[in-house]
Motif scaffolding. Structure first.
Motif, PDB file in Angstrom:
ATOM      1  N   PRO A 263       1.254  -1.278  -0.089  1.00 52.93           N
ATOM      2  CA  PRO A 263       0.273  -0.221   0.334  1.00 52.93           C
ATOM      3  C   PRO A 263       0.928   1.777  -0.202  1.00 52.93           C
ATOM      4  CG  PRO A 263       0.199  -1.162   2.221  1.00 52.93           C
ATOM      5  CD  PRO A 263       0.356  -1.500   1.035  1.00 52.93           C
ATOM      6  N   ASP A 264       0.104   2.477  -0.441  1.00 51.52           N
ATOM      7  CA  ASP A 264       0.788   3.669  -0.200  1.00 51.52           C
ATOM      8  C   ASP A 264       1.538   3.809   1.057  1.00 51.52           C
ATOM      9  OD1 ASP A 264       1.342   6.194  -0.546  1.00 51.52           O
ATOM     10  OD2 ASP A 264      -0.205   7.299  -1.715  1.00 51.52           O
ATOM     11  N   PRO A 265       2.839   4.379   1.386  1.00 51.01           N
ATOM     12  CA  PRO A 265       2.616   4.497   2.661  1.00 51.01           C
ATOM     13  C   PRO A 265       2.571   5.913   2.899  1.00 51.01           C
ATOM     14  CG  PRO A 265       5.354   4.043   1.375  1.00 51.01           C
ATOM     15  CD  PRO A 265       4.013   4.197  -0.108  1.00 51.01           C
ATOM     16  N   GLU A 266       2.420   6.979   2.052  1.00 47.34           N
ATOM     17  CA  GLU A 266       1.776   7.858   2.448  1.00 47.34           C
ATOM     18  C   GLU A 266      -0.288   7.536   3.218  1.00 47.34           C
ATOM     19  OE1 GLU A 266       0.795  12.643   1.565  1.00 47.34           O
ATOM     20  OE2 GLU A 266       1.500  11.552   0.465  1.00 47.34           O
ATOM     21  N   LEU A 267      -0.197   6.141   2.866  1.00 48.12           N
ATOM     22  CA  LEU A 267      -2.354   6.347   3.932  1.00 48.12           C
ATOM     23  C   LEU A 267      -1.569   5.528   4.854  1.00 48.12           C
ATOM     24  CD1 LEU A 267      -4.557   4.531   3.220  1.00 48.12           C
ATOM     25  CD2 LEU A 267      -3.698   2.904   2.178  1.00 48.12           C
ATOM     26  N   LEU A 268      -0.115   4.522   5.528  1.00 51.74           N
ATOM     27  CA  LEU A 268      -0.219   4.169   6.339  1.00 51.74           C
ATOM     28  C   LEU A 268       0.293   5.410   7.693  1.00 51.74           C
ATOM     29  CD1 LEU A 268       1.833   1.408   6.252  1.00 51.74           C
ATOM     30  CD2 LEU A 268      -0.597   1.065   6.006  1.00 51.74           C
ATOM     31  N   GLN A 269       0.475   6.590   6.651  1.00 49.70           N
ATOM     32  CA  GLN A 269       0.899   7.623   7.218  1.00 49.70           C
ATOM     33  C   GLN A 269       0.330   8.313   8.204  1.00 49.70           C
ATOM     34  OE1 GLN A 269       4.163  10.194   5.203  1.00 49.70           O
ATOM     35  NE2 GLN A 269       4.520  11.007   7.386  1.00 49.70           N
ATOM     36  N   PHE A 270      -0.729   8.865   7.173  1.00 46.97           N
ATOM     37  CA  PHE A 270      -2.118   9.581   7.902  1.00 46.97           C
ATOM     38  C   PHE A 270      -3.190   8.977   8.457  1.00 46.97           C
ATOM     39  CE2 PHE A 270      -6.258  11.671   6.041  1.00 46.97           C
ATOM     40  CZ  PHE A 270      -5.966  12.831   5.644  1.00 46.97           C
ATOM     41  N   LEU A 271      -2.871   7.324   8.622  1.00 45.53           N
ATOM     42  CA  LEU A 271      -4.127   6.525   9.457  1.00 45.53           C
ATOM     43  C   LEU A 271      -3.531   6.290  10.721  1.00 45.53           C
ATOM     44  CD1 LEU A 271      -5.124   3.764   6.926  1.00 45.53           C
ATOM     45  CD2 LEU A 271      -6.260   5.297   7.889  1.00 45.53           C
ATOM     46  N   ARG A 272      -2.239   6.462  11.047  1.00 43.22           N
ATOM     47  CA  ARG A 272      -1.483   6.483  12.040  1.00 43.22           C
ATOM     48  C   ARG A 272      -1.905   7.352  12.581  1.00 43.22           C
ATOM     49  NH1 ARG A 272       3.861   4.386   9.015  1.00 43.22           N
ATOM     50  NH2 ARG A 272       3.446   1.768   9.230  1.00 43.22           N
ATOM     51  N   LEU A 273      -1.554   8.791  12.322  1.00 42.00           N
ATOM     52  CA  LEU A 273      -2.257   9.956  12.749  1.00 42.00           C
ATOM     53  C   LEU A 273      -4.059  10.343  12.758  1.00 42.00           C
ATOM     54  CD1 LEU A 273      -1.396  12.934  13.374  1.00 42.00           C
ATOM     55  CD2 LEU A 273      -2.029  13.706  11.680  1.00 42.00           C
ATOM     56  N   LYS A 274      -4.327   9.363  12.310  1.00 41.13           N
ATOM     57  CA  LYS A 274      -5.685   9.386  12.332  1.00 41.13           C
ATOM     58  C   LYS A 274      -6.619   8.827  13.520  1.00 41.13           C
ATOM     59  CE  LYS A 274     -10.477   8.361   9.982  1.00 41.13           C
ATOM     60  NZ  LYS A 274     -11.204   9.302  10.418  1.00 41.13           N
ATOM     61  N   LEU A 275      -5.631   7.480  13.755  1.00 40.44           N
ATOM     62  CA  LEU A 275      -6.435   6.822  14.622  1.00 40.44           C
ATOM     63  C   LEU A 275      -5.035   6.761  15.763  1.00 40.44           C
ATOM     64  CD1 LEU A 275      -6.160   3.575  12.396  1.00 40.44           C
ATOM     65  CD2 LEU A 275      -8.511   4.972  13.200  1.00 40.44           C
ATOM     66  N   ALA A 297       5.669   8.266   9.811  1.00 36.30           N
ATOM     67  CA  ALA A 297       6.129   7.784   8.776  1.00 36.30           C
ATOM     68  C   ALA A 297       6.284   6.351   9.119  1.00 36.30           C
ATOM     69  CB  ALA A 297       7.328   8.015   8.084  1.00 36.30           C
ATOM     70  N   GLN A 298       6.545   5.828   9.812  1.00 38.09           N
ATOM     71  CA  GLN A 298       7.019   5.124  10.658  1.00 38.09           C
ATOM     72  C   GLN A 298       6.002   3.935  11.649  1.00 38.09           C
ATOM     73  OE1 GLN A 298      11.344   3.875  11.788  1.00 38.09           O
ATOM     74  NE2 GLN A 298      11.298   5.951  11.307  1.00 38.09           N
ATOM     75  N   PRO A 299       5.520   2.496  12.035  1.00 36.60           N
ATOM     76  CA  PRO A 299       5.188   2.642  13.160  1.00 36.60           C
ATOM     77  C   PRO A 299       5.435   3.063  14.358  1.00 36.60           C
ATOM     78  CG  PRO A 299       5.595   1.033  11.372  1.00 36.60           C
ATOM     79  CD  PRO A 299       6.846   2.381  11.147  1.00 36.60           C
ATOM     80  N   VAL A 300       4.052   2.901  15.155  1.00 33.38           N
ATOM     81  CA  VAL A 300       3.940   3.840  16.227  1.00 33.38           C
ATOM     82  C   VAL A 300       3.826   2.903  17.425  1.00 33.38           C
ATOM     83  CG1 VAL A 300       2.796   5.968  18.099  1.00 33.38           C
ATOM     84  CG2 VAL A 300       3.050   6.062  15.521  1.00 33.38           C
ATOM     85  N   SER A 301       2.842   2.455  17.474  1.00 32.44           N
ATOM     86  CA  SER A 301       3.034   1.336  18.645  1.00 32.44           C
ATOM     87  C   SER A 301       2.215  -0.054  17.634  1.00 32.44           C
ATOM     88  CB  SER A 301       2.408   1.810  19.490  1.00 32.44           C
ATOM     89  OG  SER A 301       0.566   2.069  19.488  1.00 32.44           O
ATOM     90  N   GLU A 302       2.165  -1.162  18.557  1.00 33.75           N
ATOM     91  CA  GLU A 302       1.160  -2.186  18.065  1.00 33.75           C
ATOM     92  C   GLU A 302       0.087  -1.679  17.867  1.00 33.75           C
ATOM     93  OE1 GLU A 302       0.724  -7.070  18.917  1.00 33.75           O
ATOM     94  OE2 GLU A 302       3.146  -5.656  19.575  1.00 33.75           O
ATOM     95  N   VAL A 303      -0.788  -1.421  19.146  1.00 29.98           N
ATOM     96  CA  VAL A 303      -1.852  -0.875  18.613  1.00 29.98           C
ATOM     97  C   VAL A 303      -2.418   0.104  17.607  1.00 29.98           C
ATOM     98  CG1 VAL A 303      -3.746   0.289  20.336  1.00 29.98           C
ATOM     99  CG2 VAL A 303      -1.907  -1.176  21.742  1.00 29.98           C
ATOM    100  N   ASN A 304      -1.498   0.941  17.678  1.00 32.55           N
ATOM    101  CA  ASN A 304      -2.392   1.974  16.079  1.00 32.55           C
ATOM    102  C   ASN A 304      -1.947   1.524  15.385  1.00 32.55           C
ATOM    103  OD1 ASN A 304      -0.785   4.039  14.638  1.00 32.55           O
ATOM    104  ND2 ASN A 304      -2.280   4.706  15.746  1.00 32.55           N
ATOM    105  N   GLU A 305      -1.071   0.234  15.141  1.00 32.29           N
ATOM    106  CA  GLU A 305      -0.459  -0.471  13.848  1.00 32.29           C
ATOM    107  C   GLU A 305      -1.809  -1.369  13.669  1.00 32.29           C
ATOM    108  OE1 GLU A 305       2.287  -0.632  10.780  1.00 32.29           O
ATOM    109  OE2 GLU A 305       1.620   1.282  12.070  1.00 32.29           O
ATOM    110  N   ARG A 306      -1.883  -2.008  14.466  1.00 34.49           N
ATOM    111  CA  ARG A 306      -3.441  -2.525  14.362  1.00 34.49           C
ATOM    112  C   ARG A 306      -4.504  -2.153  14.687  1.00 34.49           C
ATOM    113  NH1 ARG A 306      -4.030  -8.007  16.001  1.00 34.49           N
ATOM    114  NH2 ARG A 306      -2.084  -7.558  17.058  1.00 34.49           N
ATOM    115  N   GLU A 307      -4.928  -1.245  14.351  1.00 42.05           N
ATOM    116  CA  GLU A 307      -5.896  -0.590  14.210  1.00 42.05           C
ATOM    117  C   GLU A 307      -5.774  -0.122  12.971  1.00 42.05           C
ATOM    118  OE1 GLU A 307      -7.368   2.999  16.827  1.00 42.05           O
ATOM    119  OE2 GLU A 307      -7.223   1.645  18.267  1.00 42.05           O
TER     120      GLU A 307
END
Length: 411
Positions: A263-275, A297-307
């Motif tokens: 997936p687009d890395p910016e999609l992951l970046q945007f969703l990490r902030l949103k969630l 731009a990189q994983p924040v926490s396991e909880v956030n990455e799961r969401e």
């Protein structure tokens, strides 16, 4: 320089052409763009921008029975001019927000109604504006700042695989502005020519040109729209909006999701902030404000990455479930029209082909995130990454252990 001609409204080669030969060169002043709209329209802030203004210019030409306008085809094959039932089926067949485009055009028509009524003695209806708007989207060429209709060249059909997008350039001793297109392949005399109107997804191609191109499975895409909004009951939405403002990122972004690859890395970046929430919300403190977008731009926490993964999987599954037909039904309908040129296929066949392509992208994306959820314990998250960057991620050795006063020679 004109090496194409019109035959039954279609652009064909006037002579045998080789790749690299000029197809057509048209002076910019001969094109129809937003600047051709009446002054009272050019001053209005339209949601559809220059495309809407160019549509008004086209309506004026139609009113005046201009030969160019009279030669244009009807717009009924283009989705924005479809009837309500077919349009609703279109919306069910794709993640693209076709309805938003139509709402924008209708809002502009409401704004223009008074002016258009005066210009056309009441002849400019909502349907006429939508038809003109659709024609500009279908045949207009984006020239760096605005979209214009280029006579003769606009009869060349869009080819999703073509590489010869028309360009604005200068010609002659006076550096006269011209729109120029070249052949990207060889053509026999009388053969239909095509150009690229820019990189477009299948949904965009259907919206703009009325057909879905044939794609390999790994070329298929769909869309996901993500918004940072307080409608989710997010207590940190103001902080997140401030982060986005500082990073010059809009509150709403639309991302392509594909049937192959990551997936687009910016999609992951945007969703990490949103969630971002709970214990991770400390990153929204003012001290991190100008850095937090980069942190995402990189994983924040396991909880956030799961969401993040669950959010995308849920979106894909809901969209797939809402499609009005099965994959087998759609593929069977596509097979019946496989030998038919893309622009001549039935409306239902176009929608079936679009669903097949978007379904492939949605299924691949959902599966990618399901696999990712299994591997969350293998990722490095913010706290571990920060300790590593500070050199604090290793075990202490004997030389780093202090035992109090016994460690010092007081004399």
């Amino acid at each position: 320089e004109v090496n194409i001609a019109l035959r039954n409204g279609v652009a064909v080669a006037r002579r045998a052409l080789s790749a690299g030969d000029a197809l057509l060169q048209v002076p910019l002043e001969c094109c129809i763009g937003a600047e051709c709209a009446p002054a009272e329209v050019r001053s209005l802030a339209l949601r559809t921008g220059d495309v809407g203004r160019t549509a008004v210019a086209l309506l004026v030409m139609q009113r005046d029975a201009h030969p160019y306008a009279a030669a244009l085809p009807a717009a009924d094959a283009l989705p924005l001019a479809w009837g309500e039932e077919d349009f609703q089926r279109l919306c069910q067949s794709s993640t693209r927000d076709f309805a938003a485009v139509k709402r924008a055009a209708e809002a502009d028509y409401a704004l223009l109604a008074g002016v258009l009524g005066e210009l056309g003695q009441g002849a400019f209806t909502r349907e006429a504006f939508l038809a003109a708007f659709s024609l500009v989207k279908a045949r207009g060429v984006y020239l760096g700042e605005s979209t214009s209709l280029v006579p003769i060249l606009d009869a060349a059909r869009h080819d999703a695989r073509a590489s010869n997008e028309p360009q604005l350039s200068s010609s002659g001793l006076l550096a006269r502005k011209v729109v120029r297109a070249v052949a990207d392949r060889d053509y026999a005399e009388g053969q239909e020519v095509s150009v690229s109107y820019g990189a477009k997804s299948s949904a965009e191609c259907l919206e703009d040109h009325g057909f879905v191109p044939d794609l390999e499975d790994d070329e298929c895409t769909s869309e996901i729209r993500v918004t940072v909004t307080d409608q989710d009951g997010d207590a940190f939405v103001d902080d997140k909006e401030d982060v986005l403002t500082n990073a010059r990122v809009p509150r709403t972004l639309v991302f392509d999701i594909a049937a192959a690859g990551d997936p687009d890395p910016e999609l992951l970046q945007f969703l990490r902030l949103k969630l971002l929430r709970g214990q991770d919300a400390f990153l929204l403190e003012a001290v991190f404000r100008r850095e937090v977008w980069g942190f995402m731009a990189q994983p924040v926490s396991e909880v956030n990455e799961r969401e993040v993964g669950e959010y995308v999987i849920s979106f894909c599954e809901r969209t797939l479930e809402a499609m009005p037909s099965t994959d087998a039904e759609d593929r069977a309908l596509c097979a019946k029209e496989d030998g038919t040129p893309a622009h001549l296929r039935s409306r239902e066949g176009q929608l079936a082909r679009l669903r097949v392509q978007e379904r492939a992208a949605l299924e691949h994306t959902a599966e990618w995130f399901r696999t990712d959820l299994i591997q969350l314990d293998l990722k490095e998250y913010y706290q571990a990454r920060r300790l590593r960057e500070l050199g604090l991620d290793t075990e202490l050795d004997e030389s780093e252990i202090s035992r109090g006063a016994d460690d010092y020679d007081l004399y």
